[in-house]
Design an enzyme around this catalytic site. Sequence first.
Site, PDB file in Angstrom:
ATOM      1  N   VAL A 308       0.835  -1.195   0.000  1.00  0.00           N
ATOM      2  CA  VAL A 308       0.000   0.000   0.000  1.00  0.00           C
ATOM      3  C   VAL A 308       0.871   1.247   0.000  1.00  0.00           C
ATOM      4  O   VAL A 308       2.053   1.208   0.337  1.00  0.00           O
ATOM      5  CB  VAL A 308      -0.951   0.033   1.213  1.00  0.00           C
ATOM      6  CG1 VAL A 308      -1.904  -1.143   1.190  1.00  0.00           C
ATOM      7  CG2 VAL A 308      -0.174   0.076   2.525  1.00  0.00           C
ATOM      8  N   SER A 309       0.255   2.370  -0.403  1.00  0.00           N
ATOM      9  CA  SER A 309       0.893   3.684  -0.371  1.00  0.00           C
ATOM     10  C   SER A 309       2.195   3.662  -1.179  1.00  0.00           C
ATOM     11  O   SER A 309       2.193   3.260  -2.329  1.00  0.00           O
ATOM     12  CB  SER A 309       1.103   4.121   1.082  1.00  0.00           C
ATOM     13  OG  SER A 309       1.370   5.504   1.168  1.00  0.00           O
ATOM     14  N   ASN A 310       3.316   4.065  -0.586  1.00  0.00           N
ATOM     15  CA  ASN A 310       4.574   4.023  -1.325  1.00  0.00           C
ATOM     16  C   ASN A 310       4.917   2.607  -1.751  1.00  0.00           C
ATOM     17  O   ASN A 310       5.495   2.390  -2.819  1.00  0.00           O
ATOM     18  CB  ASN A 310       5.712   4.586  -0.471  1.00  0.00           C
ATOM     19  CG  ASN A 310       5.685   6.094  -0.378  1.00  0.00           C
ATOM     20  OD1 ASN A 310       4.951   6.767  -1.089  1.00  0.00           O
ATOM     21  ND2 ASN A 310       6.498   6.651   0.512  1.00  0.00           N
TER      22      ASN A 310
END
Length: 696
Positions: A308-310
């Site tokens: 998730v995210s980065n």
Amino acid sequence: MTKLGWGRRVVWGAALAAVAMLGACNGDESAERNRLPGFVSGSVRTTAYDGASDDLLTAGLGKTGLAAATAPGFANPSRPTSAELRRLAIWSNYRALVDMSANGGYGRFWGPNVDLDGNDTLGEGKIPGTEYLAYADDGSGSKNVTLLVQVPASFNPAQPCIVTATSSGSRGVYGAISAAGEWALKRGCAVAYNDKGGGNGAHELGSDTVTLIDGTLANAVLAGTASLFTANVTSGDLAAFNSRFPNRYAFKHAHSQQNPEQDWGRVTLQSVEFAYWALNEQFGPVIDGARHGVRYRAGDITTIAASVSNGGGASLAAAEQDNRGWITAVVVGEPQINVRMAPNAVVRAGGQPVPSFGRPLADYATLANLLEPCAAASASLAGAPYLSALPATTTQSIRTQRCATLAAAGLVAGADTQSQAADALAQLHAAGYLADSDLLQAPMWDSQAIPAIAVTYANAYTRSRVTDNLCNFSFATTNPATGVVAAPAASPMPSVFGVGNGVPPTAGINLVFNDGAGTDHRLATPDASFAGALCLRQLWTNGMLGMPANVDAVRVNANLHGKPAIIVQGRSDALVPVNHASRAYVAQNGISEAGRSQLVFYEVTNGQHFDAFLSVPGFDTRFVPVHYYNVQALNLMWRHLKNGAPLPPSQVIRTVPRGGTPGAAPALTSANLPPISTAPGANAIATGVGTIDVPL
């Protein structure tokens, strides 16, 4: 926990031939030997966990221990052991990405006790297995990306699978353990973790202390290339800097001068290759009487790039760069991704073009950091969740003063605070932030998430040194009462590996503006260090210090080469706006892959970036867990890969907030979380060549 030893690369010469002859009767002397990848630097630490006293998922804490509000401690607080640091890191990182409250879903919809079908059958959820830990480096000793492979005891060598769990944010190597690692371990898959070359690496400049790969501490000079990160500063410059700016810290993501984001895809691929090596070590044929041969070659193992995210952005980048078949499929949540947009790409919502899309993080984060404190003063945002330890009166004063300074600089219009705040919010809308995320503008800045990102990424994208004090910001310990830079009662370094997130403020190290001695950036000036925020913004708008070139180096092309892929993101995301990330990626993918594309996108209403905030009053009543849908997406992809089940088409998932009283929302139920539909009807997201149209 059993240490199995340190694997190592050996130069084989004539002795190899002799060993091969002696061992021929014990194995297949013609088999290819399993060779440690050339990018692995130094030794491989191998540790077995029994699943009782210690384990892969919970570090021996179990479901109950992970839920405990009190962090696991150290026998000697000044010198924690590597095992204690690992336990703290798993406790901290697991909790950082999911809602840990029972009413919010922990222990019922997710958690170590919840099986892959969503049932409470796994008890404390401890998982036995083996870990392999090493650095990936380019030979310089300055990259030192942490790689970690977990192989559960349930791994079936006849049905092998790998799931990547590239760290989210700038977290350490366990940074995606709850987001992707947990699902993989329950599925019996090996998990390929990496810290993306950020890894929460901290350097305490005053004492010249650094962390090693396992979080234990060492003098920077003595550590040498074993250091997770050492600031690139001469001893003379360091002494001068410490004299003028005491109690300061360097962090790897911000200060490595390597723009690590440009390598996130590559290091994720390296983590998969390292996992192949580990699996061949465990399950490959024995040759030479002792050494292992190659059982699995690139493409032989079902591999899902997930995080998730980065970490989600890194997974997409890895799939784009994969030219050897390491990755089979992709499942990512809320990816922070910078897309190289074609001029004919279009993002629409309800049939109408959105005002802005596909901006890079350097653009939207520096704009938000400048405008959010003022926008937060808007009466239309009254009742937004309050996510700050500062007194409310102090926060309101900051908002009023930021508006006044912005107006004096001609950056917002209006004769009073309310009109200025309304203009700031309107500018954020024009820049691609959705009205769905309005009530999150205040907490994203108040929590310091946006200021932290603006400062860290500006440093990374300009390849600045810690001694540059870019835009007059630095990282330091401060007096808790005044916010002024001060020596800590005890160094934060012993626990930084365990509780830090790699982006100050974290682990007792704060973001300061260097007004004289230096002060917490929120308190340094009445307008919360406006001059520094404007400086960060101008680095982007004026193309200064190499920022445009370094941002261009991290952009991706949205070409997944026909790999099946799922992206999940919350519509209300105010940290990584959906217009600039997932929607933009899908639109560009329609150009880059066109008819070959197997990408689907699920946009979750009432979903935002930080599930860990969902127990905060006002979050609990308004927002739902995106993590739940990330897990569903992984299950859907598994069934697609193993059984040929079609992936449900791109769609808006219309969730139902829990409602109730802030801080006391009723318990989450399945009624709040409708399933991903195989026939979404009016909720279908239309995609085409360079286009995406999302229903309102």
